[in-house]
Scaffold this motif. Structure first.
Motif, PDB file in Angstrom:
ATOM      1  N   ILE A 210       0.841  -1.194   0.000  1.00  0.00           N
ATOM      2  CA  ILE A 210       0.000   0.000   0.000  1.00  0.00           C
ATOM      3  C   ILE A 210       0.879   1.247   0.000  1.00  0.00           C
ATOM      4  CG2 ILE A 210      -1.582   1.374   1.423  1.00  0.00           C
ATOM      5  CD1 ILE A 210      -3.064  -0.776   0.098  1.00  0.00           C
ATOM      6  N   LYS A 211       0.532   2.207  -0.827  1.00  0.00           N
ATOM      7  CA  LYS A 211       1.295   3.451  -0.896  1.00  0.00           C
ATOM      8  C   LYS A 211       1.029   4.311   0.340  1.00  0.00           C
ATOM      9  CE  LYS A 211       1.267   3.706  -5.954  1.00  0.00           C
ATOM     10  NZ  LYS A 211       0.837   4.502  -7.121  1.00  0.00           N
ATOM     11  N   PRO A 212       1.869   5.312   0.588  1.00  0.00           N
ATOM     12  CA  PRO A 212       1.645   6.212   1.734  1.00  0.00           C
ATOM     13  C   PRO A 212       0.427   7.105   1.493  1.00  0.00           C
ATOM     14  CG  PRO A 212       3.921   6.344   0.954  1.00  0.00           C
ATOM     15  CD  PRO A 212       3.137   5.626  -0.094  1.00  0.00           C
ATOM     16  N   LEU A 213      -0.731   6.556   1.751  1.00  0.00           N
ATOM     17  CA  LEU A 213      -2.003   7.263   1.551  1.00  0.00           C
ATOM     18  C   LEU A 213      -2.849   7.139   2.808  1.00  0.00           C
ATOM     19  CD1 LEU A 213      -2.942   5.768  -1.937  1.00  0.00           C
ATOM     20  CD2 LEU A 213      -2.133   8.089  -1.560  1.00  0.00           C
ATOM     21  N   THR A 214      -3.659   8.155   3.065  1.00  0.00           N
ATOM     22  CA  THR A 214      -4.627   8.011   4.153  1.00  0.00           C
ATOM     23  C   THR A 214      -5.728   7.065   3.687  1.00  0.00           C
ATOM     24  OG1 THR A 214      -6.034   9.848   3.440  1.00  0.00           O
ATOM     25  CG2 THR A 214      -4.183  10.388   4.906  1.00  0.00           C
ATOM     26  N   ILE A 215      -6.497   6.575   4.624  1.00  0.00           N
ATOM     27  CA  ILE A 215      -7.602   5.679   4.273  1.00  0.00           C
ATOM     28  C   ILE A 215      -8.565   6.374   3.319  1.00  0.00           C
ATOM     29  CG2 ILE A 215      -9.615   4.464   5.191  1.00  0.00           C
ATOM     30  CD1 ILE A 215      -7.959   3.978   7.763  1.00  0.00           C
ATOM     31  N   ASN A 216      -8.865   7.635   3.595  1.00  0.00           N
ATOM     32  CA  ASN A 216      -9.773   8.396   2.727  1.00  0.00           C
ATOM     33  C   ASN A 216      -9.219   8.512   1.308  1.00  0.00           C
ATOM     34  OD1 ASN A 216     -11.830   8.959   4.613  1.00  0.00           O
ATOM     35  ND2 ASN A 216     -10.683  10.662   5.473  1.00  0.00           N
ATOM     36  N   GLN A 217      -7.924   8.821   1.196  1.00  0.00           N
ATOM     37  CA  GLN A 217      -7.296   8.943  -0.125  1.00  0.00           C
ATOM     38  C   GLN A 217      -7.313   7.605  -0.866  1.00  0.00           C
ATOM     39  OE1 GLN A 217      -3.487  10.393   1.205  1.00  0.00           O
ATOM     40  NE2 GLN A 217      -3.998  12.530   0.747  1.00  0.00           N
ATOM     41  N   TYR A 218      -7.073   6.542  -0.137  1.00  0.00           N
ATOM     42  CA  TYR A 218      -7.058   5.193  -0.714  1.00  0.00           C
ATOM     43  C   TYR A 218      -8.429   4.835  -1.284  1.00  0.00           C
ATOM     44  CZ  TYR A 218      -6.816   0.070  -0.837  1.00  0.00           C
ATOM     45  OH  TYR A 218      -6.886  -1.245  -1.227  1.00  0.00           O
ATOM     46  N   VAL A 219      -9.485   5.097  -0.510  1.00  0.00           N
ATOM     47  CA  VAL A 219     -10.849   4.790  -0.943  1.00  0.00           C
ATOM     48  C   VAL A 219     -11.230   5.630  -2.166  1.00  0.00           C
ATOM     49  CG1 VAL A 219     -13.291   4.903  -0.300  1.00  0.00           C
ATOM     50  CG2 VAL A 219     -11.618   4.015   1.322  1.00  0.00           C
ATOM     51  N   ILE A 220     -10.831   6.904  -2.169  1.00  0.00           N
ATOM     52  CA  ILE A 220     -11.105   7.773  -3.319  1.00  0.00           C
ATOM     53  C   ILE A 220     -10.396   7.238  -4.561  1.00  0.00           C
ATOM     54  CG2 ILE A 220     -10.668  10.072  -4.308  1.00  0.00           C
ATOM     55  CD1 ILE A 220     -11.178  11.193  -1.467  1.00  0.00           C
ATOM     56  N   ASN A 221      -9.164   6.759  -4.401  1.00  0.00           N
ATOM     57  CA  ASN A 221      -8.424   6.152  -5.514  1.00  0.00           C
ATOM     58  C   ASN A 221      -9.180   4.959  -6.082  1.00  0.00           C
ATOM     59  OD1 ASN A 221      -6.130   7.636  -6.063  1.00  0.00           O
ATOM     60  ND2 ASN A 221      -4.937   6.711  -4.451  1.00  0.00           N
ATOM     61  N   GLN A 222      -9.739   4.145  -5.187  1.00  0.00           N
ATOM     62  CA  GLN A 222     -10.523   2.988  -5.628  1.00  0.00           C
ATOM     63  C   GLN A 222     -11.720   3.444  -6.471  1.00  0.00           C
ATOM     64  OE1 GLN A 222     -10.987   1.296  -1.493  1.00  0.00           O
ATOM     65  NE2 GLN A 222     -10.739  -0.626  -2.592  1.00  0.00           N
ATOM     66  N   MET A 223     -12.396   4.468  -5.997  1.00  0.00           N
ATOM     67  CA  MET A 223     -13.581   4.970  -6.698  1.00  0.00           C
ATOM     68  C   MET A 223     -13.224   5.528  -8.075  1.00  0.00           C
ATOM     69  SD  MET A 223     -15.633   6.951  -3.679  1.00  0.00           S
ATOM     70  CE  MET A 223     -16.117   6.136  -2.151  1.00  0.00           C
ATOM     71  N   VAL A 224     -12.165   6.318  -8.137  1.00  0.00           N
ATOM     72  CA  VAL A 224     -11.751   6.923  -9.407  1.00  0.00           C
ATOM     73  C   VAL A 224     -11.405   5.843 -10.432  1.00  0.00           C
ATOM     74  CG1 VAL A 224      -9.959   8.304 -10.533  1.00  0.00           C
ATOM     75  CG2 VAL A 224     -10.973   9.097  -8.381  1.00  0.00           C
ATOM     76  N   THR A 225     -10.657   4.827  -9.988  1.00  0.00           N
ATOM     77  CA  THR A 225     -10.282   3.731 -10.882  1.00  0.00           C
ATOM     78  C   THR A 225     -11.513   3.011 -11.411  1.00  0.00           C
ATOM     79  OG1 THR A 225      -8.218   3.391  -9.645  1.00  0.00           O
ATOM     80  CG2 THR A 225      -8.926   1.604 -11.078  1.00  0.00           C
ATOM     81  N   SER A 226     -12.471   2.717 -10.533  1.00  0.00           N
ATOM     82  CA  SER A 226     -13.688   2.011 -10.932  1.00  0.00           C
ATOM     83  C   SER A 226     -14.516   2.841 -11.910  1.00  0.00           C
ATOM     84  CB  SER A 226     -14.534   1.663  -9.699  1.00  0.00           C
ATOM     85  OG  SER A 226     -13.859   0.744  -8.872  1.00  0.00           O
ATOM     86  N   VAL A 227     -14.623   4.142 -11.664  1.00  0.00           N
ATOM     87  CA  VAL A 227     -15.395   5.019 -12.543  1.00  0.00           C
ATOM     88  C   VAL A 227     -14.768   5.069 -13.942  1.00  0.00           C
ATOM     89  CG1 VAL A 227     -16.019   7.423 -13.011  1.00  0.00           C
ATOM     90  CG2 VAL A 227     -16.455   6.457 -10.763  1.00  0.00           C
TER      91      VAL A 227
END
Length: 339
Positions: A210-227
């Motif tokens: 896992i990269k140095p990301l906060t949980i919120n940033q990580y979840v947003i990354n997941q959403m952006v990728t899926s979209v």
């Protein structure tokens, strides 16, 4: 004309199927969850029995957290043998500086929500809905000869452009509804989201990558990728609708587009960099959870003498597919208009 397109979709049988699939999606997501940080269960091969750790939840959670921290510290202390080890060591050092993991904090909501955000079966159901709707947006009108009437109308450009708008915004709306519903279900089951500012390695079973990301940033990354992935598939389905003369062919081309990346990974004669990129970013593996892009370190790739993070390149490719999809559909619309 956009309103007319929406009404047409609602009246079709596919809308009923879509609603049933949505109901199934939310029903299954209510029961699907990962093992929480406060739980420890596994199958003991030696004893041939299922083991459930009955210790205090805080004890289990802190033990898991410390194991993750130890793994991260091990890579920090290791002597870099290559660029990948060096990159992992640098990221690990940054993670520990931002969050040393000295004590477990409640992350139940985020652990489950993150798992559900890009859950394979949910993504597959959304893809089925998008392919059913978008791959028939124009080809159905050709079959029923409605396209002839539409193209003779003075609003023909608006009618065709409305199809593109649907292909662009439908995946965003569909995924938005899914995220909203998933958030509500997870909130009811696990309480409000807490400690989203902590490092994402706390909710991951692969903490080291896992990269140095906060949980919120990580979840947003997941959403952006899926979209981006859903939009790419939606636009490809619309394109197949423009270039096909029947529904079966249109849906077949859409499915072929989804499977194309996975199929290309079998062509070992392709350049190593291409195979490396396809191995991480092909839709099939990402949908099934075998490929992790969002927030994960997957190594680097050298492009024009520059070392680029492979996960970032994959995300850029997804975005590029969306742009190409929009341009290709605009080109097809202009070709139709000039018939």
């Amino acid at each position: 004309m956009l309103t007319w397109e929406i009404k047409k979709i609602i009246k079709e049988k596919t809308s009923i199927i879509a609603l049933v699939l949505l109901a199934v999606m939310f029903l299954q997501i209510s029961f699907i969850k990962p093992m929480l940080e406060t739980q420890n269960e596994y199958f003991d091969e030696s004893k041939k029995e299922y083991f459930i750790d009955k210790r205090d939840k805080e004890v289990i959670a802190n033990e898991k957290l410390q194991n993750k921290v130890e793994q991260i510290n091990e890579i920090i202390k290791s002597i870099p043998s290559d660029g990948q080890t060096k990159a992992l060591s640098k990221m690990s050092n940054e993670k520990i500086k931002l969050d040393d993991g000295s004590k477990y904090e409640n992350v139940d909501f985020y652990k489950v929500f993150s798992y559900r955000v890009d859950f394979g079966l949910s993504i597959m159901i959304m893809i089925i809905i998008l392919v059913m709707i978008c791959s028939n947006l124009y080809v159905d009108e050709q079959i029923s000869n409605v396209s002839t009437i539409m193209l003779s109308s003075k609003n023909k450009n608006k009618a065709l452009n409305s199809k593109l708008l649907i292909a662009v915004f439908l995946p965003v709306i569909l995924y938005g509804v899914y995220i909203l519903g998933t958030g509500i279900i997870t909130y009811i089951q696990y309480g409000k989201p807490l400690n989203g500012s902590l490092q994402a390695y706390r909710i991951s079973d692969i903490a080291l990558l896992i990269k140095p990301l906060t949980i919120n940033q990580y979840v947003i990354n997941q959403m952006v990728t899926s979209v981006f992935m859903l939009m790419g598939i939606s636009l490809a389905s619309l394109l197949s609708s423009f270039i096909s003369d029947n529904s079966v062919k249109s849906i077949g081309l859409s499915v072929g587009f989804i499977a194309l990346g996975k199929i290309l990974t079998m062509f070992k004669f392709l350049p190593t960099k291409i195979l490396q990129l396809l191995g991480i970013s092909n839709y099939v593996d990402v949908i099934m959870g075998m490929g992790k892009i969002s927030g994960f370190y997957n190594g680097s790739i050298n492009i024009m003498s520059k070392s680029l993070d492979l996960s970032n390149v994959c995300l850029a490719v997804y975005a590029l597919i969306v742009v190409i999809g929009v341009l290709a559909n605009i080109y097809c619309i202009k070709k139709v208009l000039t018939k």
